[in-house]
Design an enzyme around this catalytic site. Structure first.
Site, PDB file in Angstrom:
ATOM      1  CG  ASP A   5       0.211  56.914  -6.397  1.00  0.00           C
ATOM      2  OD1 ASP A   5      -0.283  55.930  -6.619  1.00  0.00           O
ATOM      3  OD2 ASP A   5       0.949  57.583  -5.700  1.00  0.00           O
ATOM      4  CG  ASP A  10       5.870  60.464  -4.707  1.00  0.00           C
ATOM      5  OD1 ASP A  10       6.688  61.353  -4.855  1.00  0.00           O
ATOM      6  OD2 ASP A  10       5.908  59.552  -3.900  1.00  0.00           O
TER       7      ASP A  10
END
Length: 630
Positions: free
Chosen positions: A307, A503
């Protein structure tokens, strides 16, 4: 008592062993043999039933060798050896379960965060708190400051700011106007707003994320135990050696003597002990690995998917540059421009405002209290700072107050905060969410460890994503992704196993769907940490490479330990086949093999610890900047 309930078979084996020793001590050898043989036989039948079920499904593992060893020792009268095999079998199983047991509360954090009630507006503007499940399409809801949006809806207020990082992963708040759609799970800004529900709770975005986590977690394929790959060949080889020894000697006892030293203990305990050591080593380095199977997957990772926001980047906007306008005629200079902007931004609740204020304070600049200040929702702030009427915010907002504002040249991932004063454009503050300092080194370390493929998936715009990916050294980028898109992308990767590093709540589904999900737990949400197989407990991206390295070290040591046990057992079998090792001596010597296997496996506890410590010492933890309280 807890140990007895949890490890009933181990406790029972130890108890029977003590009774056998007592019976032998009082001269009841026959009773001792009967007790041990019956107990070991029952254990073999129980294990054998499970083994047959596995064989029906095409799974041949270490249980075949274990059952063969138990039955053989009973038949030849080596009942003490049979108890030892049962004990080692039970102990190995307990270790394996402990090493591979993972938390089952993957959805707890998601469900706890979800609002349980909503503020519905009735006739005459009267508010009533109702359960979220009672919200119907068309209901008018009030969302108070800092509340989570309960259902998908449409904004009725003129303007509002929402933090959608839990859904999209984007760190910057989204400015919405009247009529714009609002996602459930978004966090409202500092102003209460009205919205119209466009979906029920079950049909909203947040509930779909929960469903994705559930589906992804239930679809994981089980990891094959490392020892199972060696069990069948070793069993067959042991039987061949025992059979040849019997055939050449003409003595059935020779067959038994070979099988006594062919117990499966090295295979049963080598991998679990090594995996426990690897998990302990990981924990000392700030990496929580939830199962031994995860360590095995880490050792084989072929693709790492990242990510962007909060993972490859720091997850908070920072000031990169102060650009003073060309026609400013010497006022202000860069520091003076930053002071003017930050002094006005003190009175704004926008996340960029906090970053501007922090940037000025970090440079040691003193801010001025404004005599007047007005925040213009979604546009910016205007304030009387000293003798100057300052405007800070979007280009369109500043241009309305200063005339034509030139568009600055920006690289990917940057954005501008425009500043004007006294009806004149003064310049721009160039902001960005920068790449983590050790991101490039982490990617290089992963390549050195044999990870050939890297990919970034993010909810951000393509230009921003490509800029960050280029800086980090990632060639493949998928931008504009929602949680469902990320799950689809990860499942479609051909080079497996796939490790996903993320996250935030929006990454929980894809972390659960990946072969190895890694959550940056120091900053990330609890939901992401619960869904992941690995949690990085410190804000250090390099720990991702450390996790892969520990996995490779652990599996290498586990395999080495298994081979040490196999080779030592083969040597003893050859001596036993030649009639040089009696059955009792063979049982005792096998325990020496077990100890050698265990001690080698325990190297996983410390392997590379010094180098890891030196590497960790070079990483300095930088806590997030403290936001100025408004």
């Amino acid at each position: 008592m807890t140990f007895i309930r949890t490890h009933l078979m181990i406790t029972a084996t130890l108890a029977v062993g003590c009774l056998v020793l007592i019976l032998l001590g009082v001269g009841q050898g026959g009773a001792a043999q009967l007790l041990a043989s019956v107990f070991a036989g029952c254990a073999a039948i129980s294990r054998g039933a499970a083994m047959i079920r596995d064989m029906v499904h095409g799974r041949w593992g270490v249980d075949l060798l274990a059952v063969t060893a138990i039955v053989s020792t009973i038949v030849v009268g080596e009942y003490i050896a049979s108890l030892i095999v049962v004990l080692m079998l039970s102990g190995g199983t307990a270790l394996e379960k402990y090493a591979s047991g993972r938390a089952q509360a993957e959805l707890t954090a998601l469900l706890n965060r979800a609002p349980q009630s909503a503020h519905r507006e009735g006739r005459g503007g009267v508010l009533a708190d109702i359960a979220v499940r009672e919200v119907a399409v068309g209901d008018i809801l009030l969302i108070r400051p800092a509340e989570v949006v309960p259902v998908d809806g449409r904004l009725l207020s003129t303007a509002a700011s929402f933090d959608e990082s839990a859904i999209t992963g984007e760190s910057l708040p989204v400015e919405l106007g009247q009529g714009d759609g609002i996602l459930s799970g978004s966090l409202n800004g500092p102003v209460a707003v009205q919205m119209e529900a466009t979906a029920t709770a079950d049909d909203s975005q947040y509930s779909r994320i929960v469903a994705l986590v559930q589906g992804a977690a239930s679809s994981r394929a089980p990891v094959v135990r490392l020892a199972d790959r060696y069990a069948v060949p070793f069993t067959l080889l042991s039987l061949v050696i025992a059979g040849v020894a019997w055939l050449l000697s003409g003595d059935a006892l020779r067959f038994a003597e070979v099988l006594v030293v062919a117990t499966p203990c090295p295979l049963l305990i080598a991998a679990p002990v090594a995996f426990l050591g690897g998990m302990s080593r990981s924990a000392r380095n700030g990496i929580i690995v939830k199962s031994g199977g995860t360590l095995e997957q880490l050792a084989k990772v072929a693709t790492v998917v990242f990510d962007k926001t909060g993972t490859l980047t720091q997850g908070r906007p920072t000031l990169e540059e102060v650009r003073v306008a060309a026609n400013s005629r010497g006022f202000p200079n860069a520091d003076e421009l930053l002071v003017l902007a930050a002094s006005a931004e003190q009175y704004s609740s926008h996340v960029l405002a906090s970053s501007v204020v922090n940037a000025a304070l970090n440079r040691g600049l003193s801010l001025t209290h404004a005599k007047e200040a007005v925040e213009h929702a979604t546009d910016g702030v205007s304030a009387l700072v000293g003798d100057h009427w300052v405007v800070v915010g979007k280009r369109s907002f500043v241009s309305q107050n200063t005339g034509l504002v030139p568009e600055p040249e920006l690289t990917g991932g940057q954005l501008a905060v425009y500043v004007g004063a006294d009806s004149r454009y003064l310049g721009a503050l160039i902001m960005s969410d920068p790449l983590r300092e050790n991101a490039v080194e982490t990617l290089a370390s992963l390549r050195d460890l044999g990870v050939a493929h890297t990919l970034m998936v993010t909810g951000d715009a393509l230009s921003t994503a490509e800029h960050i990916a280029g800086q980090a050294g990632i060639s493949q980028v998928r931008a504009g992704c929602r949680p469902a898109d990320k799950v689809t992308i990860v499942r479609g990767v051909l080079q497996r196993p796939v490790m996903m590093v993320g996250d935030g709540i929006n990454d929980a589904p894809v972390l659960a769907a990946a072969d190895v999900g890694v959550a940056m737990g120091a900053k990330g949400s609890t939901a992401a940490s619960e869904s992941a197989h690995v949690v990085i407990m410190v804000d250090d991206l390099s720990k991702v490479a450390s996790a892969v390295r520990i996995g490779k070290d652990t599996v290498r040591i586990a395999v080495q330990s298994i081979w040490i046990g196999i080779l030592l057992s083969l040597g003893l079998m050859l001596f036993a086949a030649a009639g040089l090792i009696p059955a009792v001596a063979g049982a005792l010597s096998q325990e020496l093999v077990d100890l050698a296997t265990i001690f080698n496996a325990l190297r996983a506890l410390k392997w590379g610890e010094r180098s890891s410590a030196r590497a960790s010492a070079r990483v300095h933890y930088s806590p997030p900047h403290q936001l100025v309280q408004k």
